[in-house]
Design an enzyme around this catalytic site. Sequence first.
Site, PDB file in Angstrom:
ATOM      1  N   ASP A 315       0.847  -1.203  -0.117  1.00  0.00           N
ATOM      2  CA  ASP A 315       0.100   0.118   0.160  1.00  0.00           C
ATOM      3  C   ASP A 315       1.049   1.291   0.180  1.00  0.00           C
ATOM      4  O   ASP A 315       2.052   1.259   0.471  1.00  0.00           O
ATOM      5  CB  ASP A 315      -0.729   0.028   1.222  1.00  0.00           C
ATOM      6  CG  ASP A 315      -1.946  -0.945   1.062  1.00  0.00           C
ATOM      7  OD1 ASP A 315      -2.062  -1.774   0.272  1.00  0.00           O
ATOM      8  OD2 ASP A 315      -3.031  -0.714   2.048  1.00  0.00           O
ATOM      9  N   HIS A 459       3.836  -2.107   3.480  1.00  0.00           N
ATOM     10  CA  HIS A 459       3.886  -0.751   2.802  1.00  0.00           C
ATOM     11  C   HIS A 459       5.331  -0.594   1.938  1.00  0.00           C
ATOM     12  O   HIS A 459       6.199  -0.689   2.651  1.00  0.00           O
ATOM     13  CB  HIS A 459       3.832   0.162   3.944  1.00  0.00           C
ATOM     14  CG  HIS A 459       2.541   0.361   4.315  1.00  0.00           C
ATOM     15  ND1 HIS A 459       1.956  -0.567   5.488  1.00  0.00           N
ATOM     16  CD2 HIS A 459       1.101   0.877   4.311  1.00  0.00           C
ATOM     17  CE1 HIS A 459       0.833  -0.546   5.853  1.00  0.00           C
ATOM     18  NE2 HIS A 459       0.159   0.467   5.276  1.00  0.00           N
TER      19      HIS A 459
END
Length: 505
Positions: A315, A459
């Site tokens: 992400d 991430h």
Amino acid sequence: MNKLCSALVGLVVLSGCAINYPVPTASTPAPATASPSPSATPTPTGATEDAFSATGEVPRVLDPELLDGVVAALATRASTTSHVFATWPQFALPAIDGTLSGYYVATIRAFEKDYPSAGAVTPELNLGWRVLAASPSMVGIAADGYLFGGASGENLWRSFWFAPGSGAVFGLDDLLDHTATLAALRDAASARSIDLGEAGADPLSAAPLLAFGEGGSLIVGYDECQVATCADGRVTLAIPAERADTLLTPAGRQAREATTHPTDPAGTSTAAPTSDPSPGTSSTPTPTATSPSPTAPGSDRVNCRKKKCIALTFDDGPGPYTRTLLGHLSRKGVHATFFMLGQQVEMYPKVAKAVAAAGHEIGVHTWDHRSLPTLTPARIRTEITSTVRVIRRDTGTSPKYLRPPYGAMNADVHAAARKAGLAMVLWNVDTLDWKTRNTKKTVTAAVKQTRRGSIILVHDIHPTTVKAVPAIIDRLRAKGYTFVTVSQLLGPTTPGKKYFGGRTG
Ligand code: NI
């Protein structure tokens, strides 16, 4: 207390301002029929989707990849109690690094103090950064942020100027003749009937942003509600290039030159790449002949009825560490899924393209990481459609999935996702990599929690996470798992419906 802190504290007082949502920016064009924009907001001529939102001439924004040779690390901050999402560059130069971190951290602290998380709406602070100028003698960075206090939103900005060689940080008076600039600023304000008295006795020192325009004008930027009505959003005053000539110091001229004719600050290249200022970027995305023909994600033949399939999902990117990650994934022969932010795609279009070209899947993580339930239905749609558009334009792929920031959803989010044809993909393995920032802990969390059908959340904006990926892959493969994309894991999905994982048995 620095200026921004007091501005933040001031927001409490300003909560009666007639603003509901930020002025729609060029970056998130709202459908004309559903725009919450105050009609007074002009669209800056030649604005790219990456332009600042402001009333008046907007500062030129450059491609952040220009700074690849001098950015040493990316600092990030996130918070669980409130929605804080902050990213800023570090240059391994103590003075500017301290100045930047001081600003970002103070802004976050002031936000957390002023907007303690309570009640139905979670306050939110998004703080990113833009490149204003780049050359071996001068780099300009702007903090660019959005604060949502629970009732109203507010855009923030602040400029920083420094020499990448010596590390010297330049203040206002290092760049210009203060008295003469103040006079020019007052002229620019009176031509627009703007009352600078609102900004105190020295409205030049009170301005949080100093930058330059496409044509070399000197731009002085104010925060929302600082010198104009709140509905105008951020306001800029521009001093024409010719008059600016007489105001700038030698360092100020270098700053302007580094804006209008940027060069690699590391001096490793003679190329002078700039952002593409083409105003035609808002047209319908049409993959051109130069677009990659990516391997269709999910085209690897894997039968998840038989295999213990899991999906690795990244992400908040793409960002400066994404290319390194692509190298790891390629060496391991793993295809992953990237939930990208529209603003990051806009900043790193070549990286986004490389992600697609490597056969990874791309999903939507909204434009700028807003918590969607706090937004109007029209704004939610814009957050999604603007991101879909840049992903299509820059990667040649059409996303099928939405991952709402913080996993925050309501009926409006479901409806918007359904309308956009996107299924909502959450996760069931949360590594908390953004919190621990520790490679070993990230590996352990991923390995420990993963089961058949898991969707693992990590991430790619954290170097500690990127470093953890080869070990995560090796250790989970050793346990018999097969890495697939979200498409492969989930099979056919229904737009608007939410999914946390795939087949568990
Ligand atoms: Ni996120």
